[in-house]
Design a protein around this motif. Sequence first.
Motif, PDB file in Angstrom:
ATOM      1  N   ILE A 120     -14.312 -16.156  63.774  1.00 52.00           N
ATOM      2  CA  ILE A 120     -13.668 -14.975  65.228  1.00 52.00           C
ATOM      3  C   ILE A 120     -11.967 -16.078  65.149  1.00 52.00           C
ATOM      4  N   ILE A 145      -8.435 -15.624  64.756  1.00 49.95           N
ATOM      5  CA  ILE A 145      -7.781 -15.400  66.498  1.00 49.95           C
ATOM      6  C   ILE A 145      -6.429 -15.949  66.030  1.00 49.95           C
ATOM      7  N   ILE A 152      -4.050 -15.244  63.892  1.00 51.19           N
ATOM      8  CA  ILE A 152      -3.113 -14.645  64.093  1.00 51.19           C
ATOM      9  C   ILE A 152      -2.260 -15.032  64.986  1.00 51.19           C
ATOM     10  N   ALA A 195       1.652 -15.212  65.889  1.00 52.19           N
ATOM     11  CA  ALA A 195       2.402 -14.292  66.841  1.00 52.19           C
ATOM     12  C   ALA A 195       3.981 -15.130  66.941  1.00 52.19           C
ATOM     13  N   PHE A 243       7.322 -14.720  67.774  1.00 48.28           N
ATOM     14  CA  PHE A 243       8.663 -14.956  68.889  1.00 48.28           C
ATOM     15  C   PHE A 243       9.556 -15.971  68.443  1.00 48.28           C
ATOM     16  N   LYS A 296      17.682 -13.150  67.573  1.00 49.09           N
ATOM     17  CA  LYS A 296      17.846 -12.343  67.735  1.00 49.09           C
ATOM     18  C   LYS A 296      19.457 -11.926  68.310  1.00 49.09           C
ATOM     19  N   THR A 297      20.135 -12.855  68.155  1.00 48.25           N
ATOM     20  CA  THR A 297      21.515 -12.699  68.267  1.00 48.25           C
ATOM     21  C   THR A 297      21.850 -12.343  67.556  1.00 48.25           C
ATOM     22  N   ILE A 298      22.749 -10.897  68.019  1.00 48.10           N
ATOM     23  CA  ILE A 298      23.332 -10.140  66.740  1.00 48.10           C
ATOM     24  C   ILE A 298      25.042 -10.596  67.072  1.00 48.10           C
ATOM     25  N   LEU A 351     -15.413  -8.244  69.024  1.00 46.60           N
ATOM     26  CA  LEU A 351     -14.389  -7.768  68.374  1.00 46.60           C
ATOM     27  C   LEU A 351     -13.507  -6.496  67.828  1.00 46.60           C
ATOM     28  N   VAL A 358      -5.635  -5.354  67.769  1.00 45.18           N
ATOM     29  CA  VAL A 358      -7.165  -6.509  68.103  1.00 45.18           C
ATOM     30  C   VAL A 358      -7.874  -6.823  69.591  1.00 45.18           C
ATOM     31  N   TRP A 380     -10.396  -9.684  71.831  1.00 47.82           N
ATOM     32  CA  TRP A 380     -11.931  -9.838  71.818  1.00 47.82           C
ATOM     33  C   TRP A 380     -11.682 -10.432  72.267  1.00 47.82           C
ATOM     34  N   LEU A 426       5.730  -6.387  69.339  1.00 47.96           N
ATOM     35  CA  LEU A 426       4.070  -7.886  69.440  1.00 47.96           C
ATOM     36  C   LEU A 426       3.604  -7.765  70.122  1.00 47.96           C
ATOM     37  N   SER A 427       2.886  -7.321  71.067  1.00 50.52           N
ATOM     38  CA  SER A 427       2.320  -8.173  72.360  1.00 50.52           C
ATOM     39  C   SER A 427       1.419  -9.131  71.849  1.00 50.52           C
ATOM     40  N   ALA A 428       1.118  -9.933  73.384  1.00 50.43           N
ATOM     41  CA  ALA A 428       0.274 -10.815  73.496  1.00 50.43           C
ATOM     42  C   ALA A 428      -0.558 -10.289  74.400  1.00 50.43           C
ATOM     43  N   TYR A 446       2.823  -9.730  77.532  1.00 51.21           N
ATOM     44  CA  TYR A 446       4.565 -10.267  76.751  1.00 51.21           C
ATOM     45  C   TYR A 446       4.242  -9.319  75.807  1.00 51.21           C
ATOM     46  N   TRP A 479       7.022  -8.649  72.401  1.00 48.27           N
ATOM     47  CA  TRP A 479       8.272  -9.063  71.482  1.00 48.27           C
ATOM     48  C   TRP A 479       8.561  -7.659  70.937  1.00 48.27           C
ATOM     49  N   ARG A 480      10.013  -7.489  71.445  1.00 44.94           N
ATOM     50  CA  ARG A 480      10.425  -6.485  70.229  1.00 44.94           C
ATOM     51  C   ARG A 480      11.516  -7.136  69.456  1.00 44.94           C
ATOM     52  N   SER A 481      11.029  -6.293  68.285  1.00 40.19           N
ATOM     53  CA  SER A 481      13.096  -6.511  67.297  1.00 40.19           C
ATOM     54  C   SER A 481      13.875  -5.886  67.526  1.00 40.19           C
ATOM     55  N   ASN A 482      15.192  -6.602  67.321  1.00 40.19           N
ATOM     56  CA  ASN A 482      16.177  -5.606  67.284  1.00 40.19           C
ATOM     57  C   ASN A 482      16.032  -4.439  66.560  1.00 40.19           C
ATOM     58  N   GLN A 506      20.897  -5.623  69.924  1.00 40.46           N
ATOM     59  CA  GLN A 506      19.465  -6.538  70.229  1.00 40.46           C
ATOM     60  C   GLN A 506      18.352  -5.959  71.700  1.00 40.46           C
ATOM     61  N   MET A 507      17.449  -5.763  71.525  1.00 41.30           N
ATOM     62  CA  MET A 507      16.519  -5.974  72.622  1.00 41.30           C
ATOM     63  C   MET A 507      15.859  -6.361  72.912  1.00 41.30           C
ATOM     64  N   PRO A 508      15.941  -6.721  74.187  1.00 39.14           N
ATOM     65  CA  PRO A 508      15.379  -7.412  75.479  1.00 39.14           C
ATOM     66  C   PRO A 508      13.513  -6.985  75.749  1.00 39.14           C
ATOM     67  N   ASN A 509      12.686  -8.570  75.682  1.00 36.23           N
ATOM     68  CA  ASN A 509      11.750  -8.274  75.344  1.00 36.23           C
ATOM     69  C   ASN A 509      11.051  -7.865  76.919  1.00 36.23           C
TER      70      ASN A 509
END
Lengths: 517, 310
Positions: free
Chosen positions: A4, A8, A11, A15, A19, A24-26, B84, B115, B117, B160-162, B181, B183-186, B206-209
Amino acid sequence: MKKIFLSISIITCGAMILFYGCSKTIEGRTDNAPALLPSNTDVNAGAWKPILLTGPTEFAVAAPIATNTPDYIAQVSEIKSFQANITPEEKDIVRYWSAGAVFRWNEILRELVARHNLPPYQNADGTYPVPNANNPLAYPQFPFANPPYAARAYAYVSAAQYDALVAAWYYKKLYNRPAPYVVDATVNVLIPKSDLPSYPSEDAVVEGVTTEMMKLLFPGDQDFIQLKAEEHKHARLIAGANVRSDLDAGEALGKLVAQKFITRARGDRAGAAVGTPAIWSQMEQDCITRGETPWISQESPKRPPMLPLFGKVKTFLFDSTTMVTQIRPGPPPSTSSKQFQDETAEVKYYADHPTRERMKAIDFWADGVATVTPPGHWNDIAAEDFLKQNFSEVRWARNLALLNMAMMDAAIVCWDGKYAYFNPRPSQVDPSIKTLTGLPNFPSYISGHSTFSAAAATILGHILPSRANDYLGMAEEAKLSRLYGAIHYRSDIEVGFDCGKKVGNFAIQRATTDGAE
Amino acid sequence: MWTINKLLTCLFILVVMLPGVALAQTDMDAIMMNKKQFCQGITYDYSSWNQYWEGTYKRDNANLGTVSTQMLMYMPNYGITNNLNVMASVPYVWTKASAGTLHGLKGFQDMSVVVKWRAYMKKIGQDKLSFFVLGGLTTPLSNYVIDFLPMSIGLGSTNLSARGMVDFRRGNFTVTGSAAYIWRSNVKLDKDSYYDTELHMTDEVQMPNATQYQLRTGYRGKYLIAEALLTNFTTLGGYDITKNNGQLYPNLRMNATMVGANIKYTLKRFTNLAFVGGANYTVAGRNVGQSRAFNVGAFYAFYFGKKGKS
């Protein structure tokens, strides 16, 4: 447990990569537009027919100093001293402006329109304040760059640029002063070389004429405009494209030509287009007298109709008699007719059955509040196509002037129709109709988008015949998007489209006789 | 055979931001399901606002009236081990404005998978201290319209979040704090150019996180859970709505602080079945509606393995 922990960790690592790995620059489609390299310098464009100027020599440009004089040599040295200390930011500025003067100022104009395309917020008593050109920074800021205002702004700027460049081309050929890099081979050139004479500078002509026009149209943005102007001129120097006297002569010519257009703009009746409460209620009353249901603002609090007298503004491509006799649309279906009921039912159907495909068209063509407006959208479409054509600056200006005069006249024709008939919106006559885009605050018949788009597609199809069918397809989609969005009846968009085509044909008439084809 | 068991844990908070912009959070409580327990539920959420912050200026808008967002959500939750869990949600959303002419929109919004844990747990006499680590993914289930805020059903980004979470328990009294936190995709508009604070010649936004913090405290008994919540959502960037600008894009600076309460009750006679309810109220915000949100739901638990322990 170890497993596990391992998964983890994987993952988490994955991530983290996402990140930090995904930039993300356009990047905009035109951020890195290629440097303009005209396939034809149109060296005889000084003979093309101007729009307002009586001829290319209406404003004199003094003969340049000889290239072997100490003064000229000093000006070349100035370029060299700039180039010796060039920074990466300056290189970016050169690259930006090298895409074309007419093109970049057109983009800047679109940005100003979008920034100012905001309807004023109501007063506490439910009335609305009107922007004041003499106090442009007070709320509501001047101007409210709505579609008619924007159409007119695009037209004046483009037409003035065109006249100024026709004059510039005349003097270029007359004086035939070579570019600094031709005179002195040790000058670095950061842009494509051209055999076009460099006096007066076409870039400075465009900068001069455009800044003057913009200061009239967007008086609260002078600092922003001036910053761009200085940057533009500086770019030409550090690029080795012009000496300072090329720029000074060009800018002075541009500013003089602008005065002619500013005089026309001050007298074209646009300043009175807001109307008065008496005029607004007279329009409503006239409609009732004709036995029809009048338009009523569906905003809360009720907002006065947008520029009811814009239909009286002076057109560019035809006179007012021609407009009334040859272009003005006939009346819409009576609000008590069966046809009107059927058309309202059709709107209701689209309102209640949005598909993703139709929503895409609605959003794509919405061009509503805080956007460049439909005329601005067509400027973008044209500009991105023109970038591929390697037009000279004067041909760029000529083509955009044709496009924008057509769209300004389309706005005038359309607004004339809207206030001649004062026809209600579908959601007014059937409140169960909810709209899939913002509801414009003016009468329904005829559709502005349809009129603008047909006019634009018609003249653009003439300029770039290989794209004619594509433009027509886009205009069709723009037209239908307003029915799909439930803010226009079928008659509004079809008749609007026909009127727009007629306006576009007047632009073609001019195009075939201006000496550029 | 399904055996009847003790308390099963599924508790969900719905943080409704701008109209039609719901963040389904299934990952902010400290409750775990035991190994091989499976639970699924349906919740209904109603959120509405009639005032919103245009930048920092709070106003109403008679052309919108009250904007409401309703959400029906399916939520499965599974215990892989006692420490888990994996949980998911599938929401269907519809929006409506009570005044003005704008049409509401509806559709499947964003699926989420989280997920969870429990990384550490220690008993100190009567007290229990636990640490959790959570990772989440949310992504649109349909190509819904994002150009039509506030009537759009979502913002369209894949997130995606942590999250880190600490839970303290003394008897039936609990305090839980968490920080995430996001993270957000465009995202891509239907339009191919747009103006926020400048003109962008692209359909890409462009999306702010973002960050999210939550503090919750209350009673956690065998059958009844009742907690008070304080939640903050803050975008790390974004732009402010200019005065009277009705054209909104998903990269707004959207901040909100909410207070709320959650309750969950598991039937004593039939512990497979639990009911939840909750409310949230936005007390401060920026470029969001001042929403009041309520939710109700029911969860049903299945036990595939041996009997779990509380």
